[in-house]
Every structure is written in structure tokens, then in C-alpha cells.
Motif scaffolding. Sequence first.
Motif, short mmCIF file in Angstrom:
data_model
loop_
_atom_site.label_atom_id
_atom_site.label_comp_id
_atom_site.label_asym_id
_atom_site.label_seq_id
_atom_site.Cartn_x
_atom_site.Cartn_y
_atom_site.Cartn_z
N LEU A 127 0.82 -1.20 0.00
CA LEU A 127 0.00 0.00 0.00
C LEU A 127 0.86 1.25 0.00
O LEU A 127 1.86 1.33 0.71
CB LEU A 127 -0.92 0.01 1.23
N ALA A 128 0.45 2.21 -0.77
CA ALA A 128 1.14 3.50 -0.79
C ALA A 128 0.85 4.25 0.50
O ALA A 128 -0.17 4.00 1.15
CB ALA A 128 0.68 4.32 -2.00
N PRO A 129 1.74 5.17 0.90
CA PRO A 129 1.49 5.96 2.11
C PRO A 129 0.20 6.74 1.98
O PRO A 129 -0.21 7.12 0.88
CB PRO A 129 2.70 6.91 2.17
N ARG A 130 -0.45 6.97 3.12
CA ARG A 130 -1.68 7.74 3.11
C ARG A 130 -1.42 9.16 2.60
O ARG A 130 -0.41 9.76 2.93
CB ARG A 130 -2.28 7.80 4.52
N LEU A 183 15.26 6.44 5.13
CA LEU A 183 13.81 6.34 5.22
C LEU A 183 13.47 5.80 6.60
O LEU A 183 13.77 4.66 6.94
CB LEU A 183 13.27 5.41 4.14
N VAL A 184 12.83 6.64 7.44
CA VAL A 184 12.53 6.29 8.82
C VAL A 184 11.02 6.31 9.03
O VAL A 184 10.39 7.36 8.94
CB VAL A 184 13.21 7.27 9.81
N GLU A 185 10.45 5.14 9.29
CA GLU A 185 9.01 5.03 9.58
C GLU A 185 8.17 5.77 8.53
O GLU A 185 7.24 6.50 8.84
CB GLU A 185 8.71 5.56 10.98
N GLY A 186 8.54 5.58 7.27
CA GLY A 186 7.77 6.15 6.17
C GLY A 186 8.11 7.58 5.81
O GLY A 186 7.52 8.13 4.88
#
Length: 315
Positions: A127-130, A183-186
Motif C-alpha cells: 500500500l502506498a502511504p496515506r 527512510l525512517v518510519e515512512g
Amino acid sequence: MNKTDRLLAIVLELQGRRVVRAEDLAARFETSVRTIYRDIQALSEAGVPITGTTGRGYSLMEGYFLPPISFTIEEAVSLLIGVDFIEQRFDDDYRDRANAARRKIEAILSDSVRSETSRIRKSLRLLAPRKQAAPSNEKENLDKIRRALLNGRKIRFYYSKGISDSSGSRHNERTAAPYGLVLVEGAWMLVARCDLRQDIRHFRLSRMTELIELDERFELPGHFDLRQYIPLDDRHLRVCLRFNHDIADKVKESNFHYIEDMKEHQDGLDVVLRVRQLDELLQWVLGWGAGVIVMEPESFRNRIREEAQNILKRY
């Protein structure tokens, strides 16, 4: 694209499709049909079993695959999932390169492996990020910083901090030598040596504006290795919270990065956190409503109480 690269690409294109017309190959590689005819002849003379059918196009003899590249089903799935990730989280340049990589990977798979790989990938979803409420310039900054890294040049930008500094300011200009991207937690973070602080600092790309690449060059220190780099932990303030049992599982699943320890007992879930400034926890703690209470320090209990009173006044 030089001739050698084009010849390899033609073989990969033929492996990925049953029949390909010379006109389609010419359009794909932005060359003339006559050049494609010569390329096909060169490949045939080199031993690549290409067959041509008038009015239909070219195809590879069944069973021919370009050695020595081959992937197992698991390897192919892993690579293609990686391509999906790059398409979602990187800038447009890398997205285009990822698409090209996908075509090459799929082209060298045998029919059976390609079919099984497709079946497995349909059972997985990345899933892509919100979507953010406000437009983010993170990907634009990612592209600019990546280019500055390649060119060995410093960057200048305005940075918006989450919490005001001692002067009350939340926005200031920074000049920095970019050492790497993480890249940290999105969220993308820049690890850089800040000219203002004369030390390594971390910056969220989403909080950068008016970013430009400077002419000033820099050299990455020989001792610096991003993969081995461990930032200095300066979170010296300890906070202890107690959560009600009914939200304990949600707290555990939150994976809040300031959490240091958890312990569940008959009175609830005790959570220990370490932060640089107490205000870093304010919104997170308030978000749990009456399901949490601050055990210590007393100053933070008072800060939560004051904020709750201010909320009540607004209603």
C-alpha cells in the motif's frame, strides 16, 4: 543508447513478448527501421535464434533465454516488490528507472516462472502511504538532495522545526553538506553536516522549503559510513505514563519511537519514554484522552493539566 546496449535490449524485448514488429522496436529505441534490420542481422550472426515472419514481426526460437541471468520465483517476486516500493517512495527519475528495471526482469523470466511470479504477486499488496492533507514537497526535495549528493555539493534550505527553539523561532535558514538519505518510519530524513551547528544533524525532507543546490563543494569524511552511522542519543528526559488496560494493545501497536520500555500489571500498562523536550510528547499523550495518566515528571503532569483546561475553555 549505443549499439551494444541496444542489441541486448532488443533480445530482452523479444524474450518478454512473443512477436515484435521492426516498427515497434524502432519506436521503442528511437531509431530507424533500417537500423533495427541491421541489428537483427547482427544478432542472428552472433548466434541468437531469431525468426522473422513477413507481416508479423520477429520472435525468439522457443526455449532460448539469455544466459547467464536467471531468477527463481522467490527471487523474481522479491525484485519486483522492490520495484513497487521504489515507484511509490522515490522521485520521478527513479520511478522511470524502476519501470525500466521491471521490464528487464520480466523479460528474462521463463514462461513458467513469469506465470507463477505473477500469481504470487497478486496475493501480495504494497500500500502506498496515506495522502497528506496538505501537499508535501518531500519527493521534490528527495530528487534535489540526491543530485547534490552525486555532485558533491552543499545545499541551502529553510527548515521548519516541530518545536520552537529558545528564541521562539520555528523557521530558519540552513546550509549543509548532505551525507546521506534515510527512510525512517515512512518519512525521508537527511543526514548532513550543518554549517550553523558545525556538526551532523538530521532534517525531515517534508519540512524543507526553497531548497537549492550550491556551487560550494564538500568531501564526505573518510571515516563516515552511513550504514554504520549511529546518531548520538541526547534524549535525557524520562517520562513515565500509565495506560488503561482497554487501550494497552493499541499503545503496543503504535510503535511510538520514543518508547523505551513497557510493563503490564494489574493497574494498567506502564510505559517509559525518553525525549529531548517534553513538548515532543504533548500531542501524543493528549491523543489518548482519559485513557492515560502521567506518572512522572510532575512538570509534565502540570503541562497536560494546563492543556486540558485550555481545551475545556474552548468548549
